[in-house]
Design a protein around this motif. Structure first.
Motif, short mmCIF file in Angstrom:
data_model
loop_
_atom_site.label_atom_id
_atom_site.label_comp_id
_atom_site.label_asym_id
_atom_site.label_seq_id
_atom_site.Cartn_x
_atom_site.Cartn_y
_atom_site.Cartn_z
N UNK A 192 24.81 -14.92 25.50
CA UNK A 192 24.12 -14.36 24.33
C UNK A 192 22.84 -13.65 24.71
N UNK A 193 22.16 -14.18 25.73
CA UNK A 193 20.94 -13.52 26.22
C UNK A 193 21.25 -12.15 26.80
N UNK A 194 22.34 -12.07 27.55
CA UNK A 194 22.74 -10.78 28.13
C UNK A 194 23.08 -9.78 27.03
N UNK A 195 23.76 -10.25 26.00
CA UNK A 195 24.08 -9.38 24.87
C UNK A 195 22.80 -8.88 24.20
N UNK A 196 21.82 -9.79 24.05
CA UNK A 196 20.56 -9.39 23.46
C UNK A 196 19.83 -8.35 24.30
N UNK A 197 19.88 -8.50 25.63
CA UNK A 197 19.23 -7.52 26.51
C UNK A 197 19.87 -6.14 26.37
N UNK A 198 21.19 -6.10 26.35
CA UNK A 198 21.86 -4.81 26.19
C UNK A 198 21.56 -4.19 24.83
N UNK A 199 21.39 -5.03 23.81
CA UNK A 199 21.07 -4.52 22.47
C UNK A 199 19.69 -3.89 22.43
N UNK A 200 18.70 -4.53 23.05
CA UNK A 200 17.34 -4.00 23.00
C UNK A 200 17.21 -2.72 23.80
N UNK A 201 18.07 -2.53 24.80
CA UNK A 201 18.01 -1.29 25.56
C UNK A 201 18.35 -0.11 24.65
N UNK A 202 19.36 -0.29 23.82
CA UNK A 202 19.72 0.78 22.88
C UNK A 202 18.61 1.04 21.88
N UNK A 203 17.98 -0.02 21.39
CA UNK A 203 16.90 0.16 20.41
C UNK A 203 15.69 0.81 21.06
N UNK A 204 15.37 0.40 22.26
CA UNK A 204 14.24 1.01 22.97
C UNK A 204 14.46 2.50 23.17
N UNK A 205 15.68 2.87 23.52
CA UNK A 205 15.99 4.29 23.70
C UNK A 205 15.89 5.04 22.38
N UNK A 206 16.28 4.39 21.28
CA UNK A 206 16.21 5.04 19.98
C UNK A 206 14.78 5.49 19.67
N UNK A 207 13.82 4.58 19.83
CA UNK A 207 12.42 4.93 19.58
C UNK A 207 11.95 6.04 20.51
N UNK A 208 12.33 5.94 21.77
CA UNK A 208 11.88 6.94 22.75
C UNK A 208 12.47 8.31 22.45
N UNK A 209 13.75 8.35 22.10
CA UNK A 209 14.41 9.63 21.83
C UNK A 209 13.81 10.30 20.59
N UNK A 210 13.39 9.51 19.60
CA UNK A 210 12.77 10.08 18.40
C UNK A 210 11.51 10.85 18.79
N UNK A 211 10.67 10.26 19.63
CA UNK A 211 9.44 10.93 20.06
C UNK A 211 9.78 12.14 20.93
N UNK A 212 10.75 11.99 21.83
CA UNK A 212 11.13 13.09 22.71
C UNK A 212 11.68 14.27 21.93
N UNK A 213 12.45 14.00 20.89
CA UNK A 213 13.00 15.07 20.07
C UNK A 213 11.89 15.83 19.36
N UNK A 214 10.91 15.12 18.84
CA UNK A 214 9.77 15.78 18.21
C UNK A 214 8.98 16.60 19.22
N UNK A 215 8.81 16.06 20.42
CA UNK A 215 8.09 16.77 21.47
C UNK A 215 8.83 18.03 21.92
N UNK A 216 10.15 17.92 22.04
CA UNK A 216 10.94 19.08 22.43
C UNK A 216 10.83 20.20 21.40
#
Length: 371
Positions: A192-216
């Motif tokens: 379950x911990x491994x599943x949680x880690x993989x889940x947060x990677x997707x969420x972390x990328x979501x926030x980052x991509x939002x800023x990158x898209x605005x910057x682009x």
């Protein structure tokens, strides 16, 4: 419109803002300090791996009046190893003991039956071999590696390689902090911990991509203007998406906090801790890294480009010229005031001289009685 919505609109328009990029060295220092702490925790304490990774046995009793402390004492005395006991919702007990083989599991089952006053045949036993746990760990590492490679390729195609590198650094930062927290608090690491880690990677990328898209979008044709540098546009992109990042993070953290503190803490459902802690720490770290790590790192990498260096020189030169014009504009009215004051002074003097001639008649004769 609410105050938060009004603030978000003002941040988006650039009316107000915080200099995240200008203070990036502070954020880098904080992140490095947290990462070093996490690495030291891993090196000193290590992770509390579950039986799924190191092997062991899980015993499940039917509904019983025995307490958790009583079952834990009986299991540790019989096995000679630390035991983890959880009270389930139906009144039964789940007893987990690591490093137990089949022969020893049967003996432990008999001892638990006597100590807890439960029939032996009603105590369920499940054995997990260490080889199976090793397979899970290897698959988890393989999945994580493939995930990161695909992320870098996608971001390099959708945006640029600098943003892909920054996103990868932010992901490693989030994983290190989350795993370090597990080492500090001693929570058990399960699938379950491994599943949680993989889940947060997707969420972390979501926030980052939002800023990158605005910057682009904001940096299109950036070299054709001389008003903003790339770092300043990046800072405006962070401020423009700041309220959105805060809102999405808070909304995601609230239910996860319920799982962690209420479900795992007050209700005693320890199995929820496996995934909820990784989600809680990872969501907070992902929101932090998208603002304080990923975007400032992109600005640092981009400012090394010759075109961005030339743009920065032009922007600074224009600002210096505008400042010089403004200074001349302030001095101009003061310089013009001096001749006007001199003219006013001469006019007063002329009026005084004219007053001396008021007594003269026509033809320049002095006025007076005829002789």
């Amino acid at each position: 419109m609410s105050r938060l919505g009004n603030l978000g609109a003002r941040l988006y328009r650039g009316d107000v803002g915080y200099d995240f990029i200008g203070k990036r060295k502070i954020w880098y220092g904080v992140s490095i300090l947290i990462t070093i702490t996490a690495v030291l925790a891993l090196a000193v304490q290590g992770l509390n791996m579950g039986i799924e990774f190191k092997g062991g046995a899980v015993f499940t009793t039917p509904k019983t009046t025995a307490s958790v402390e009583q079952a834990k004492e009986a299991a540790e005395e019989s096995s000679g190893h630390p035991a983890i006991v959880q009270k389930l919702g139906n009144g039964s007990l789940r007893i987990q003991i690591s490093e137990v083989d089949t022969a020893k599991a049967d003996a432990i089952r008999e001892d638990l039956s006597k100590d807890l006053s439960v029939p032996t045949e009603k105590i369920g036993a499940e054995l997990v071999g260490p080889s199976w746990g090793a397979q899970i760990a290897n698959k988890a590492w393989t999945g994580l590696g493939v995930f990161m490679i695909l992320v870098v390729i996608y971001l390099a195609i959708a945006f640029e390689w600098r943003m892909a590198v920054a996103a990868l650094v932010a992901l490693i930062h989030d994983i290190t902090i989350t795993v370090g927290i597990y080492a500090l608090v001693g929570f058990e690491v399960t699938p379950g911990t491994v599943i949680g880690l993989l889940t947060i990677l997707g969420y972390s990328l979501y926030d980052t991509v939002v800023v990158f898209d605005s910057l682009k979008e904001s940096s299109k044709d950036i070299t054709k203007q001389t008003r903003w540098t790339y770092s300043e546009i990046a800072n405006r992109s962070i401020n423009g998406t700041l309220v959105r990042s805060i809102n999405t993070t808070v909304v995601a953290l609230l239910p996860v906090a319920g799982l962690l503190f209420i479900g795992g803490g007050f209700l005693g459902a320890g199995m929820l801790n496996d995934i909820s802690l990784s989600l809680f720490v990872g969501l907070a770290a992902g929101a932090y890294s998208s603002i304080f790590i990923a975007t400032p790192l992109v600005a640092d990498l981009k400012e090394r480009d010759p075109q961005m260096k030339a743009l920065k020189k032009r922007v600074l030169a224009r600002r210096a010229a505008d400042a010089a014009k403004a200074e001349q504009g302030e001095q101009g009215p003061m310089a013009d005031a001096e001749p006007e004051a001199a003219a006013a002074g001469s006019g007063i003097a002329g009026q005084r001289r004219q007053a001396d001639g008021r007594g003269r008649g026509r033809g320049g004769r002095a006025s007076g009685k005829r002789r």
